[in-house]
Design a protein around this motif. Structure first.
Motif, PDB file in Angstrom:
ATOM      1  N   TRP A   1       4.767   1.629   4.938  1.00 51.20           N
ATOM      2  CA  TRP A   1       3.374   1.211   4.790  1.00 51.20           C
ATOM      3  C   TRP A   1       3.015   1.341   3.317  1.00 51.20           C
ATOM      4  CZ3 TRP A   1      -0.114  -0.675   8.386  1.00 51.20           C
ATOM      5  CH2 TRP A   1       0.269  -0.600   9.728  1.00 51.20           C
ATOM      6  N   LEU A   2       2.726   0.220   2.665  1.00 50.10           N
ATOM      7  CA  LEU A   2       2.267   0.222   1.278  1.00 50.10           C
ATOM      8  C   LEU A   2       0.792  -0.159   1.283  1.00 50.10           C
ATOM      9  CD1 LEU A   2       5.229  -1.593  -0.539  1.00 50.10           C
ATOM     10  CD2 LEU A   2       4.961   0.840  -0.020  1.00 50.10           C
ATOM     11  N   LEU A   3      -0.049   0.759   0.860  1.00 53.48           N
ATOM     12  CA  LEU A   3      -1.503   0.575   0.870  1.00 53.48           C
ATOM     13  C   LEU A   3      -2.032   0.662  -0.551  1.00 53.48           C
ATOM     14  CD1 LEU A   3      -2.360   3.185   3.681  1.00 53.48           C
ATOM     15  CD2 LEU A   3      -1.548   0.843   4.005  1.00 53.48           C
ATOM     16  N   ASP A   4      -3.045  -0.144  -0.873  1.00 52.93           N
ATOM     17  CA  ASP A   4      -3.727   0.101  -2.138  1.00 52.93           C
ATOM     18  C   ASP A   4      -4.759   1.211  -1.925  1.00 52.93           C
ATOM     19  OD1 ASP A   4      -5.909  -1.131  -0.900  1.00 52.93           O
ATOM     20  OD2 ASP A   4      -6.204  -2.637  -2.464  1.00 52.93           O
ATOM     21  N   GLN A   5      -5.341   1.688  -3.010  1.00 52.17           N
ATOM     22  CA  GLN A   5      -6.239   2.834  -2.923  1.00 52.17           C
ATOM     23  C   GLN A   5      -7.438   2.545  -2.038  1.00 52.17           C
ATOM     24  OE1 GLN A   5      -5.795   5.892  -4.053  1.00 52.17           O
ATOM     25  NE2 GLN A   5      -7.765   6.599  -3.268  1.00 52.17           N
ATOM     26  N   GLU A   6      -7.940   1.319  -2.066  1.00 53.05           N
ATOM     27  CA  GLU A   6      -9.100   0.997  -1.250  1.00 53.05           C
ATOM     28  C   GLU A   6      -8.771   1.096   0.236  1.00 53.05           C
ATOM     29  OE1 GLU A   6     -10.907  -2.693  -2.190  1.00 53.05           O
ATOM     30  OE2 GLU A   6     -11.839  -1.937  -4.013  1.00 53.05           O
ATOM     31  N   ALA A   7      -7.585   0.648   0.614  1.00 50.89           N
ATOM     32  CA  ALA A   7      -7.202   0.724   2.024  1.00 50.89           C
ATOM     33  C   ALA A   7      -6.819   2.148   2.424  1.00 50.89           C
ATOM     34  CB  ALA A   7      -6.033  -0.213   2.305  1.00 50.89           C
ATOM     35  N   GLY A   8      -6.175   2.856   1.520  1.00 53.03           N
ATOM     36  CA  GLY A   8      -5.583   4.132   1.870  1.00 53.03           C
ATOM     37  C   GLY A   8      -6.322   5.363   1.420  1.00 53.03           C
ATOM     38  N   ALA A   9      -7.579   5.203   0.994  1.00 54.57           N
ATOM     39  CA  ALA A   9      -8.316   6.332   0.428  1.00 54.57           C
ATOM     40  C   ALA A   9      -8.403   7.524   1.360  1.00 54.57           C
ATOM     41  CB  ALA A   9      -9.724   5.885   0.022  1.00 54.57           C
ATOM     42  N   GLU A  10      -8.425   7.306   2.660  1.00 58.92           N
ATOM     43  CA  GLU A  10      -8.600   8.415   3.606  1.00 58.92           C
ATOM     44  C   GLU A  10      -7.274   8.966   4.112  1.00 58.92           C
ATOM     45  OE1 GLU A  10     -11.162   7.215   6.805  1.00 58.92           O
ATOM     46  OE2 GLU A  10     -12.378   5.980   5.478  1.00 58.92           O
TER      47      GLU A  10
ATOM     48  N   PRO B   1       7.665   6.173   5.531  1.00 59.98           N
ATOM     49  CA  PRO B   1       7.032   6.283   4.218  1.00 59.98           C
ATOM     50  C   PRO B   1       5.690   5.562   4.182  1.00 59.98           C
ATOM     51  CG  PRO B   1       9.327   5.555   4.033  1.00 59.98           C
ATOM     52  CD  PRO B   1       8.959   5.483   5.472  1.00 59.98           C
ATOM     53  N   THR B   2       4.648   6.297   3.807  1.00 58.90           N
ATOM     54  CA  THR B   2       3.340   5.703   3.575  1.00 58.90           C
ATOM     55  C   THR B   2       2.984   5.973   2.125  1.00 58.90           C
ATOM     56  OG1 THR B   2       2.654   6.114   5.850  1.00 58.90           O
ATOM     57  CG2 THR B   2       0.919   5.657   4.253  1.00 58.90           C
ATOM     58  N   GLU B   3       2.877   4.917   1.345  1.00 56.30           N
ATOM     59  CA  GLU B   3       2.584   5.067  -0.075  1.00 56.30           C
ATOM     60  C   GLU B   3       1.233   4.454  -0.382  1.00 56.30           C
ATOM     61  OE1 GLU B   3       5.689   3.831  -2.692  1.00 56.30           O
ATOM     62  OE2 GLU B   3       7.279   4.703  -1.461  1.00 56.30           O
ATOM     63  N   ILE B   4       0.404   5.194  -1.094  1.00 62.26           N
ATOM     64  CA  ILE B   4      -0.909   4.713  -1.503  1.00 62.26           C
ATOM     65  C   ILE B   4      -0.852   4.462  -3.002  1.00 62.26           C
ATOM     66  CG2 ILE B   4      -3.369   5.224  -1.604  1.00 62.26           C
ATOM     67  CD1 ILE B   4      -2.858   7.111   0.826  1.00 62.26           C
ATOM     68  N   LEU B   5      -0.955   3.195  -3.351  1.00 62.88           N
ATOM     69  CA  LEU B   5      -0.836   2.788  -4.746  1.00 62.88           C
ATOM     70  C   LEU B   5      -2.221   2.652  -5.371  1.00 62.88           C
ATOM     71  CD1 LEU B   5       2.174   2.541  -5.283  1.00 62.88           C
ATOM     72  CD2 LEU B   5       1.709   1.573  -3.035  1.00 62.88           C
ATOM     73  N   PRO B   6      -2.340   2.872  -6.692  1.00 58.23           N
ATOM     74  CA  PRO B   6      -3.664   2.921  -7.315  1.00 58.23           C
ATOM     75  C   PRO B   6      -4.481   1.651  -7.164  1.00 58.23           C
ATOM     76  CG  PRO B   6      -1.989   3.783  -8.804  1.00 58.23           C
ATOM     77  CD  PRO B   6      -1.261   3.203  -7.642  1.00 58.23           C
ATOM     78  N   ASP B   7      -3.825   0.500  -7.134  1.00 52.73           N
ATOM     79  CA  ASP B   7      -4.548  -0.767  -7.047  1.00 52.73           C
ATOM     80  C   ASP B   7      -3.595  -1.822  -6.485  1.00 52.73           C
ATOM     81  OD1 ASP B   7      -2.865  -1.563  -9.233  1.00 52.73           O
ATOM     82  OD2 ASP B   7      -4.322  -0.683 -10.622  1.00 52.73           O
ATOM     83  N   GLN B   8      -4.125  -3.019  -6.317  1.00 52.43           N
ATOM     84  CA  GLN B   8      -3.312  -4.058  -5.689  1.00 52.43           C
ATOM     85  C   GLN B   8      -2.132  -4.468  -6.566  1.00 52.43           C
ATOM     86  OE1 GLN B   8      -5.649  -6.979  -3.734  1.00 52.43           O
ATOM     87  NE2 GLN B   8      -3.921  -8.226  -3.093  1.00 52.43           N
ATOM     88  N   GLY B   9      -2.317  -4.441  -7.877  1.00 55.54           N
ATOM     89  CA  GLY B   9      -1.213  -4.764  -8.772  1.00 55.54           C
ATOM     90  C   GLY B   9      -0.062  -3.789  -8.622  1.00 55.54           C
ATOM     91  N   SER B  10      -0.378  -2.515  -8.478  1.00 54.40           N
ATOM     92  CA  SER B  10       0.658  -1.500  -8.280  1.00 54.40           C
ATOM     93  C   SER B  10       1.342  -1.674  -6.931  1.00 54.40           C
ATOM     94  CB  SER B  10       0.046  -0.094  -8.361  1.00 54.40           C
ATOM     95  OG  SER B  10      -0.612   0.106  -9.588  1.00 54.40           O
ATOM     96  N   LEU B  11       0.567  -2.069  -5.914  1.00 61.29           N
ATOM     97  CA  LEU B  11       1.138  -2.334  -4.596  1.00 61.29           C
ATOM     98  C   LEU B  11       2.147  -3.486  -4.691  1.00 61.29           C
ATOM     99  CD1 LEU B  11      -0.866  -2.629  -1.275  1.00 61.29           C
ATOM    100  CD2 LEU B  11       0.906  -4.256  -1.835  1.00 61.29           C
ATOM    101  N   VAL B  12       1.773  -4.529  -5.398  1.00 59.70           N
ATOM    102  CA  VAL B  12       2.671  -5.682  -5.565  1.00 59.70           C
ATOM    103  C   VAL B  12       3.953  -5.257  -6.263  1.00 59.70           C
ATOM    104  CG1 VAL B  12       2.944  -7.887  -6.779  1.00 59.70           C
ATOM    105  CG2 VAL B  12       0.839  -7.408  -5.508  1.00 59.70           C
ATOM    106  N   ASP B  13       3.829  -4.496  -7.353  1.00 56.79           N
ATOM    107  CA  ASP B  13       5.020  -4.069  -8.101  1.00 56.79           C
ATOM    108  C   ASP B  13       5.933  -3.215  -7.233  1.00 56.79           C
ATOM    109  OD1 ASP B  13       4.130  -5.401 -10.333  1.00 56.79           O
ATOM    110  OD2 ASP B  13       3.316  -3.601 -11.313  1.00 56.79           O
ATOM    111  N   ARG B  14       5.348  -2.315  -6.463  1.00 56.40           N
ATOM    112  CA  ARG B  14       6.155  -1.436  -5.604  1.00 56.40           C
ATOM    113  C   ARG B  14       6.831  -2.241  -4.497  1.00 56.40           C
ATOM    114  NH1 ARG B  14       9.812   2.030  -4.651  1.00 56.40           N
ATOM    115  NH2 ARG B  14       9.384   3.647  -3.081  1.00 56.40           N
TER     116      ARG B  14
END
Length: 238
Positions: free
Chosen positions: A226-235, A2-15
């Motif tokens: 892999w939990l990525l925020d949008q900045e890390a996972g944009a591509e 599972p690779t999840e791209i979360l909208p921001d760092q706060g969402s990454l933390v919650d997930r």
């Protein structure tokens, strides 16, 4: 994987907190306790702060660290110090359930061997055997390192130990080895920031050099998240 791209760092933390709590509860239901290895760095800290607010059977958690700088536990750079302040000192985890890496001596190699024996005693495993932790949290540097497994270092080739010496320049660290990390039942990478994109591209590539990008070595027998925020996972697509 599972690779999840979360909208921001706060969402990454919650997930991350959501997944960790689920895995803790599942491990306790199956085995009566949960073993959890923590990561250092800035991304996990808010995760630990949120975990401190959860209602969990703390006496059934056993806490380890995937790597540690070779500094005293009260040093500002200590992963143990950060985790204690953000989480462990805030909840009723018994002191004997916290298993930090020994870094108070003057011999990292001897302390690596000491921790190896501590782990083998806890998990009741013999030399050559690799126990399985329920949850392993990992970060990733912009050079592709994880835990203290740095590019083109001897630690990457250690296959017969649980603990090795990680070298970042002149700085020595203690680190789980790649085979030990790969025994994890659930390995969760937490990665934030646009500066991580080049390394992630190499790590997610079908072919690549694990000696240059050590996070490629992490292919656990259990789940890999892999939990990525949008900045890390944009591509990267999920």
């Amino acid at each position: 994987m599972p690779t999840e791209i979360l909208p921001d760092q706060g969402s990454l933390v919650d997930r991350a907190v959501q997944i960790i709590v689920e895995k803790i509860e599942s491990a306790i239901a199956q085995r009566g306790y949960c073993t959890l290895a923590l990561a250092g760095g800035s991304t996990p800290k808010p995760v630990y702060e949120k975990l401190s607010q959860q209602n969990l059977p703390w006496e059934k958690l056993h806490i380890f660290w995937g790597d540690e700088r070779y500094v005293p536990a009260d040093h500002p750079d200590s992963n143990e110090k950060m985790a204690r302040e953000a989480w462990l000192d805030q909840v009723a985890i018994p002191a004997e359930n916290i298993h930090p890496m020994p870094t108070t001596g003057e011999n990292p190699e001897a302390d690596a061997e000491k921790h190896e024996q501590q782990l083998r005693s806890f998990f009741q495993c013999q030399a050559g055997e690799f126990p399985s932790l329920d949850i392993i949290l990992l970060g990733m540097g912009d050079d592709g390192h994880t835990a203290s497994l740095f590019p083109h270092t001897e630690a990457l080739s250690v296959r017969d130990r649980l603990i090795t010496i990680g070298n970042k320049g002149d700085s020595k660290r203690l680190s789980f080895t790649a085979p030990f990390l790969n025994q994890g039942r659930a390995v969760i990478f937490l990665v934030a920031g646009a500066n991580k994109r080049p390394a992630l591209k190499e790590i997610f590539s079908p072919q690549g050099d694990a000696m240059a990008y050590p996070a490629r070595l992490i292919q656990p027998q259990g789940e890999l998240w892999w939990l990525l925020d949008q900045e890390a996972g944009a591509e990267f697509s999920t």
